[in-house]
Scaffold this motif. Structure first.
Motif, PDB file in Angstrom:
ATOM      1  N   ILE A  79      -0.414   9.527  -8.797  1.00 31.67           N
ATOM      2  CA  ILE A  79      -0.079   9.689 -10.215  1.00 31.67           C
ATOM      3  C   ILE A  79      -1.309   9.464 -11.091  1.00 31.67           C
ATOM      4  CG2 ILE A  79       1.252   8.672 -12.112  1.00 31.67           C
ATOM      5  CD1 ILE A  79       3.480   8.165 -10.060  1.00 31.67           C
ATOM      6  N   SER A  80      -2.180   8.557 -10.696  1.00 36.16           N
ATOM      7  CA  SER A  80      -3.306   8.179 -11.549  1.00 36.16           C
ATOM      8  C   SER A  80      -4.369   9.259 -11.646  1.00 36.16           C
ATOM      9  CB  SER A  80      -3.921   6.881 -11.048  1.00 36.16           C
ATOM     10  OG  SER A  80      -4.466   7.070  -9.766  1.00 36.16           O
ATOM     11  N   VAL A  81      -4.217  10.337 -10.935  1.00 37.61           N
ATOM     12  CA  VAL A  81      -5.171  11.437 -11.050  1.00 37.61           C
ATOM     13  C   VAL A  81      -5.193  11.950 -12.488  1.00 37.61           C
ATOM     14  CG1 VAL A  81      -5.652  13.801 -10.296  1.00 37.61           C
ATOM     15  CG2 VAL A  81      -5.002  12.066  -8.639  1.00 37.61           C
ATOM     16  N   VAL A  82      -4.062  11.844 -13.185  1.00 41.22           N
ATOM     17  CA  VAL A  82      -3.992  12.303 -14.569  1.00 41.22           C
ATOM     18  C   VAL A  82      -4.692  11.346 -15.519  1.00 41.22           C
ATOM     19  CG1 VAL A  82      -1.858  13.562 -14.205  1.00 41.22           C
ATOM     20  CG2 VAL A  82      -1.762  11.203 -14.965  1.00 41.22           C
ATOM     21  N   ALA A  83      -5.121  10.187 -15.062  1.00 39.82           N
ATOM     22  CA  ALA A  83      -5.763   9.193 -15.920  1.00 39.82           C
ATOM     23  C   ALA A  83      -7.243   9.471 -16.130  1.00 39.82           C
ATOM     24  CB  ALA A  83      -5.581   7.796 -15.336  1.00 39.82           C
ATOM     25  N   GLU A  84      -7.741  10.541 -15.600  1.00 40.89           N
ATOM     26  CA  GLU A  84      -9.154  10.863 -15.790  1.00 40.89           C
ATOM     27  C   GLU A  84      -9.421  11.201 -17.248  1.00 40.89           C
ATOM     28  OE1 GLU A  84     -11.002  13.626 -13.193  1.00 40.89           O
ATOM     29  OE2 GLU A  84      -9.999  12.845 -11.428  1.00 40.89           O
ATOM     30  N   ILE A 106       0.833  -1.206   0.000  1.00 43.68           N
ATOM     31  CA  ILE A 106       0.000   0.000   0.000  1.00 43.68           C
ATOM     32  C   ILE A 106       0.865   1.254   0.000  1.00 43.68           C
ATOM     33  CG2 ILE A 106      -1.612   1.359   1.384  1.00 43.68           C
ATOM     34  CD1 ILE A 106      -2.918  -1.314   2.178  1.00 43.68           C
ATOM     35  N   LEU A 107       1.864   1.288   0.848  1.00 44.58           N
ATOM     36  CA  LEU A 107       2.669   2.508   0.978  1.00 44.58           C
ATOM     37  C   LEU A 107       3.625   2.735  -0.187  1.00 44.58           C
ATOM     38  CD1 LEU A 107       3.508   2.520   4.785  1.00 44.58           C
ATOM     39  CD2 LEU A 107       1.799   3.858   3.578  1.00 44.58           C
ATOM     40  N   LEU A 108       4.245   1.675  -0.682  1.00 45.56           N
ATOM     41  CA  LEU A 108       5.261   1.854  -1.712  1.00 45.56           C
ATOM     42  C   LEU A 108       4.724   1.771  -3.139  1.00 45.56           C
ATOM     43  CD1 LEU A 108       8.289  -0.118  -0.230  1.00 45.56           C
ATOM     44  CD2 LEU A 108       7.825   2.330  -0.153  1.00 45.56           C
ATOM     45  N   ILE A 109       3.614   1.097  -3.337  1.00 43.75           N
ATOM     46  CA  ILE A 109       3.106   0.925  -4.695  1.00 43.75           C
ATOM     47  C   ILE A 109       1.774   1.641  -4.876  1.00 43.75           C
ATOM     48  CG2 ILE A 109       2.375  -0.752  -6.413  1.00 43.75           C
ATOM     49  CD1 ILE A 109       4.305  -2.732  -5.063  1.00 43.75           C
ATOM     50  N   TRP A 110       0.821   1.378  -3.997  1.00 42.23           N
ATOM     51  CA  TRP A 110      -0.512   1.920  -4.201  1.00 42.23           C
ATOM     52  C   TRP A 110      -0.560   3.424  -3.996  1.00 42.23           C
ATOM     53  CZ3 TRP A 110      -3.952   4.604  -1.173  1.00 42.23           C
ATOM     54  CH2 TRP A 110      -5.230   4.770  -1.713  1.00 42.23           C
ATOM     55  N   LEU A 111       0.023   3.926  -2.933  1.00 49.82           N
ATOM     56  CA  LEU A 111      -0.073   5.347  -2.618  1.00 49.82           C
ATOM     57  C   LEU A 111       0.526   6.231  -3.712  1.00 49.82           C
ATOM     58  CD1 LEU A 111      -1.241   7.095  -0.382  1.00 49.82           C
ATOM     59  CD2 LEU A 111       0.975   7.067   0.731  1.00 49.82           C
ATOM     60  N   PRO A 131     -11.266  13.212 -20.348  1.00 51.55           N
ATOM     61  CA  PRO A 131     -11.562  14.645 -20.498  1.00 51.55           C
ATOM     62  C   PRO A 131     -12.953  15.025 -19.998  1.00 51.55           C
ATOM     63  CG  PRO A 131     -10.653  13.757 -22.536  1.00 51.55           C
ATOM     64  CD  PRO A 131     -10.854  12.601 -21.605  1.00 51.55           C
ATOM     65  N   GLU A 132     -13.884  14.064 -20.017  1.00 48.60           N
ATOM     66  CA  GLU A 132     -15.231  14.375 -19.525  1.00 48.60           C
ATOM     67  C   GLU A 132     -15.280  14.447 -17.999  1.00 48.60           C
ATOM     68  OE1 GLU A 132     -15.172  10.950 -21.210  1.00 48.60           O
ATOM     69  OE2 GLU A 132     -14.654  12.187 -22.920  1.00 48.60           O
ATOM     70  N   GLY A 133     -14.211  14.061 -17.348  1.00 49.44           N
ATOM     71  CA  GLY A 133     -14.174  14.073 -15.891  1.00 49.44           C
ATOM     72  C   GLY A 133     -14.604  12.763 -15.263  1.00 49.44           C
ATOM     73  N   THR A 134     -14.868  11.739 -16.082  1.00 47.89           N
ATOM     74  CA  THR A 134     -15.258  10.439 -15.529  1.00 47.89           C
ATOM     75  C   THR A 134     -14.010   9.640 -15.178  1.00 47.89           C
ATOM     76  OG1 THR A 134     -15.333   9.433 -17.713  1.00 47.89           O
ATOM     77  CG2 THR A 134     -17.387  10.366 -16.871  1.00 47.89           C
ATOM     78  N   VAL A 135     -14.159   8.751 -14.235  1.00 44.94           N
ATOM     79  CA  VAL A 135     -13.046   7.919 -13.786  1.00 44.94           C
ATOM     80  C   VAL A 135     -13.241   6.517 -14.356  1.00 44.94           C
ATOM     81  CG1 VAL A 135     -11.855   6.996 -11.766  1.00 44.94           C
ATOM     82  CG2 VAL A 135     -12.866   9.271 -11.672  1.00 44.94           C
ATOM     83  N   PRO A 136     -12.212   5.955 -15.017  1.00 45.17           N
ATOM     84  CA  PRO A 136     -12.349   4.594 -15.561  1.00 45.17           C
ATOM     85  C   PRO A 136     -12.579   3.564 -14.449  1.00 45.17           C
ATOM     86  CG  PRO A 136     -10.356   5.662 -16.384  1.00 45.17           C
ATOM     87  CD  PRO A 136     -10.932   6.551 -15.343  1.00 45.17           C
ATOM     88  N   LEU A 137     -13.209   2.456 -14.825  1.00 48.93           N
ATOM     89  CA  LEU A 137     -13.528   1.403 -13.861  1.00 48.93           C
ATOM     90  C   LEU A 137     -12.269   0.820 -13.224  1.00 48.93           C
ATOM     91  CD1 LEU A 137     -15.764  -0.237 -12.562  1.00 48.93           C
ATOM     92  CD2 LEU A 137     -15.605  -1.834 -14.454  1.00 48.93           C
ATOM     93  N   LEU A 189      -9.568   2.275 -12.616  1.00 52.94           N
ATOM     94  CA  LEU A 189      -9.015   3.223 -11.650  1.00 52.94           C
ATOM     95  C   LEU A 189      -9.800   3.192 -10.339  1.00 52.94           C
ATOM     96  CD1 LEU A 189      -6.815   5.293 -11.272  1.00 52.94           C
ATOM     97  CD2 LEU A 189      -8.338   7.021 -12.208  1.00 52.94           C
ATOM     98  N   MET A 190     -11.109   2.998 -10.438  1.00 54.05           N
ATOM     99  CA  MET A 190     -11.901   2.869  -9.213  1.00 54.05           C
ATOM    100  C   MET A 190     -11.503   1.609  -8.449  1.00 54.05           C
ATOM    101  SD  MET A 190     -15.689   4.329 -10.078  1.00 54.05           S
ATOM    102  CE  MET A 190     -16.053   3.239 -11.422  1.00 54.05           C
ATOM    103  N   ALA A 191     -11.247   0.515  -9.187  1.00 50.84           N
ATOM    104  CA  ALA A 191     -10.781  -0.719  -8.540  1.00 50.84           C
ATOM    105  C   ALA A 191      -9.416  -0.496  -7.898  1.00 50.84           C
ATOM    106  CB  ALA A 191     -10.715  -1.853  -9.551  1.00 50.84           C
ATOM    107  N   PHE A 192      -8.575   0.257  -8.566  1.00 52.35           N
ATOM    108  CA  PHE A 192      -7.249   0.565  -8.024  1.00 52.35           C
ATOM    109  C   PHE A 192      -7.364   1.363  -6.736  1.00 52.35           C
ATOM    110  CE2 PHE A 192      -3.508   3.324  -7.744  1.00 52.35           C
ATOM    111  CZ  PHE A 192      -2.499   2.378  -7.786  1.00 52.35           C
ATOM    112  N   TYR A 193      -8.243   2.353  -6.728  1.00 49.74           N
ATOM    113  CA  TYR A 193      -8.428   3.162  -5.520  1.00 49.74           C
ATOM    114  C   TYR A 193      -9.007   2.347  -4.370  1.00 49.74           C
ATOM    115  CZ  TYR A 193      -7.519   7.526  -8.020  1.00 49.74           C
ATOM    116  OH  TYR A 193      -6.950   8.539  -8.726  1.00 49.74           O
ATOM    117  N   GLY A 194      -9.806   1.340  -4.690  1.00 53.43           N
ATOM    118  CA  GLY A 194     -10.425   0.516  -3.655  1.00 53.43           C
ATOM    119  C   GLY A 194      -9.545  -0.595  -3.121  1.00 53.43           C
TER     120      GLY A 194
END
Length: 106
Positions: A40-45, A30-35, A47-53, A55-60
């Motif tokens: 960094i993945s904030v840039v993966a949004e 969690i600390l060395l890879i996920w965080l 253009p419409e502002g939606t978050v890919p599926l 990425l939601m799995a990654f955040y969870g």
């Protein structure tokens, strides 16, 4: 009538060591890879502002190790060492999969 004497569980220290090692691995993942990946993945949004599926799995991801860790410690406290070991062992496959996917895509 003969009474049965309960023998102390000799596997209990091994289960404790297993709990600590697997949770340390989960914390490191969690600390060395996920965080850093989450920042960094904030840039993966899109253009419409939606978050890919994905990425939601990654955040969870941290929810799973947290739930398994809590369950393992509750089972260990209730002296259910077998369940504690199983829940602790269930932490390993997602961590390995997470690490492999991250490093294969690097």
């Amino acid at each position: 009538m003969a009474e049965t004497i309960k023998q102390p569980n000799s596997n209990r220290p091994l289960v404790l060591i297993g709990l600590l090692v697997t949770q340390l691995l989960a914390l490191v993942s969690i600390l060395l890879i996920w965080l850093p990946g989450a920042f960094i993945s904030v840039v993966a949004e899109n253009p419409e502002g939606t978050v890919p599926l994905w990425l939601m799995a990654f955040y969870g991801y941290p929810i799973y190790p947290l739930a398994m860790s809590i369950g393992a410690w509750v089972a260990y406290a209730r002296r259910n060492d077998k369940l504690a070991a199983i829940l602790s062992a269930l932490l390993i496959p997602p961590i390995l999969l997470f690490v492999v996917v991250i490093f294969l895509n690097w």
